[in-house]
Design a protein around this motif. Structure first.
Motif, short mmCIF file in Angstrom:
data_model
loop_
_atom_site.label_atom_id
_atom_site.label_comp_id
_atom_site.label_asym_id
_atom_site.label_seq_id
_atom_site.Cartn_x
_atom_site.Cartn_y
_atom_site.Cartn_z
N ASN A 88 0.94 -1.34 -0.08
CA ASN A 88 0.00 0.03 0.01
C ASN A 88 0.68 1.42 0.11
N HIS A 89 2.12 1.24 0.04
CA HIS A 89 3.24 2.20 0.04
C HIS A 89 3.04 3.26 1.34
N SER A 90 2.39 2.56 2.45
CA SER A 90 2.05 3.25 3.63
C SER A 90 3.32 2.99 4.62
N PRO A 91 3.65 3.74 5.64
CA PRO A 91 4.89 3.46 6.22
C PRO A 91 4.77 2.55 7.45
N LEU A 92 5.50 1.73 7.88
CA LEU A 92 5.81 0.93 8.91
C LEU A 92 6.70 1.37 9.88
N ALA A 93 6.37 1.85 11.18
CA ALA A 93 7.13 2.35 12.04
C ALA A 93 7.94 1.24 12.81
N LEU A 94 9.14 1.49 13.08
CA LEU A 94 10.06 0.58 14.11
C LEU A 94 10.61 1.40 15.24
N TYR A 95 10.54 1.10 16.17
CA TYR A 95 11.27 1.71 17.37
C TYR A 95 12.28 1.01 17.97
N TYR A 96 13.48 1.24 17.88
CA TYR A 96 14.55 0.16 17.99
C TYR A 96 14.61 0.02 19.45
N LEU A 97 14.27 1.15 20.61
CA LEU A 97 14.48 0.49 21.68
C LEU A 97 13.35 -0.17 22.61
N GLY A 98 12.36 -0.36 21.58
CA GLY A 98 11.31 -1.34 22.13
C GLY A 98 10.05 -0.81 22.57
N PRO A 99 8.85 -1.50 22.59
CA PRO A 99 7.70 -0.89 23.16
C PRO A 99 7.91 -0.83 24.79
N LYS A 100 8.98 -1.31 25.49
CA LYS A 100 8.80 -1.27 26.94
C LYS A 100 9.84 0.16 27.55
N ASP A 101 10.44 0.65 26.51
CA ASP A 101 11.24 1.89 26.75
C ASP A 101 10.36 3.04 27.36
N SER A 102 11.02 3.86 28.26
CA SER A 102 10.29 5.16 28.87
C SER A 102 9.79 5.88 27.69
N GLY A 103 10.50 6.10 26.47
CA GLY A 103 10.19 7.01 25.51
C GLY A 103 9.08 6.57 24.37
N PHE A 104 8.69 5.31 24.56
CA PHE A 104 7.78 4.66 23.71
C PHE A 104 6.53 5.38 23.34
N SER A 105 5.80 5.98 24.53
CA SER A 105 4.52 6.50 24.45
C SER A 105 4.58 7.97 23.72
N LYS A 106 5.81 8.65 23.95
CA LYS A 106 5.99 9.65 22.98
C LYS A 106 6.11 9.57 21.55
N PHE A 107 6.98 8.35 21.41
CA PHE A 107 7.11 7.95 19.92
C PHE A 107 5.76 7.69 19.22
N ILE A 108 4.80 7.18 19.97
CA ILE A 108 3.43 6.85 19.35
C ILE A 108 2.90 8.27 18.84
N ALA A 109 3.23 9.16 19.69
CA ALA A 109 2.48 10.29 19.44
C ALA A 109 3.24 11.14 18.01
N GLU A 110 4.48 11.16 18.06
CA GLU A 110 5.46 11.70 17.35
C GLU A 110 5.56 11.13 15.83
N ALA A 111 5.22 9.97 15.91
CA ALA A 111 5.33 9.01 14.56
C ALA A 111 4.33 9.64 13.51
N PRO A 112 3.51 10.03 13.82
CA PRO A 112 2.33 9.25 14.62
C PRO A 112 1.75 8.12 14.32
N ILE A 113 1.44 6.96 15.19
CA ILE A 113 0.79 5.89 14.99
C ILE A 113 -0.43 5.75 14.75
N HIS A 114 -1.10 5.50 13.77
CA HIS A 114 -2.24 5.03 13.67
C HIS A 114 -2.94 3.70 13.57
N ARG A 115 -1.97 2.61 13.35
CA ARG A 115 -2.34 1.17 13.43
C ARG A 115 -1.33 0.74 14.61
N LEU A 116 -1.76 0.61 15.71
CA LEU A 116 -1.06 0.16 16.83
C LEU A 116 -0.75 -1.53 16.90
#
Length: 188
Positions: A79-107
């Motif tokens: 679909n030529h749509s982006p797939l986000a990867l967060y190399y520190l992982g979903p348990k990292d303290s910055g992950f919640s902010k990453f969701i907002a800044e990416a911004p993630i639509h499909r979690l």
């Protein structure tokens, strides 16, 4: 009919039959007996989500061992749509902010992460405002963990696929290329 993959409008990379195996997904499913599931071009085309807008960002938290991970990668690519990867992982303290800044639509998620997020109050409701749906795979999730995530995303849809139901979900979400029917074969 053949599947043709092109690098540009004029350059042919390769052409295979629609029923040619692309890769083998290994699963123990609900039987605890490892088995290989051949994934064909037809299954990819029929089971990818063909409705992901190019401006929607999908996040997948782990490897491609689970079929939902592979479907996420293939769906976003087709679909030529982006797939986000967060190399520190979903348990990292910055992950919640990453969701907002990416911004993630499909979690994308799985039950152990959901439990961690709830027990550690890791996800900020304000960071989840753009999430439009949640999809989970792996082992069956706990209601309290799932509901906490649903609540934090303002009650967005939660799609869970565990074990063999991953393929069932693909069947239910498919776009038929040929008539599709569920099948079973006992290999013993």
């Amino acid at each position: 009919f053949p599947v043709t993959i092109q690098c540009s409008q004029n350059e042919l990379i390769f052409s295979y039959s629609i029923d040619a195996t692309v890769f083998i997904c290994f699963s123990s499913g609900t039987t605890a007996k490892p088995k290989g599931i051949p994934i064909t071009h037809e299954m990819i085309l029929a089971n990818t989500d063909n409705r992901i807008p190019i401006d929607q960002v999908t996040y997948w938290p782990t490897n491609l061992g689970w079929i939902v991970g592979t479907r996420s990668l293939l769906s976003t690519t087709l679909n030529h749509s982006p797939l986000a990867l967060y190399y520190l992982g979903p348990k990292d303290s910055g992950f919640s902010k990453f969701i907002a800044e990416a911004p993630i639509h499909r979690l994308g998620t799985y039950p152990r992460i959901q439990r961690f997020w709830r027990e550690n109050d890791s996800l900020n409701i304000d960071d989840l405002k753009q999430v439009q749906c949640i999809f989970s795979t792996g082992e069956s999730g706990a209601y309290d963990d799932q509901f906490d995530l649903i609540r934090r995303t303002s009650y967005k849809p939660f799609l869970e696929s565990c074990g063999a139901t991953e393929l069932g979900k693909g069947y239910l979400c498919s776009i038929p290329i040929r008539p599709i029917a569920l099948g079973y074969r006992d290999w013993e």
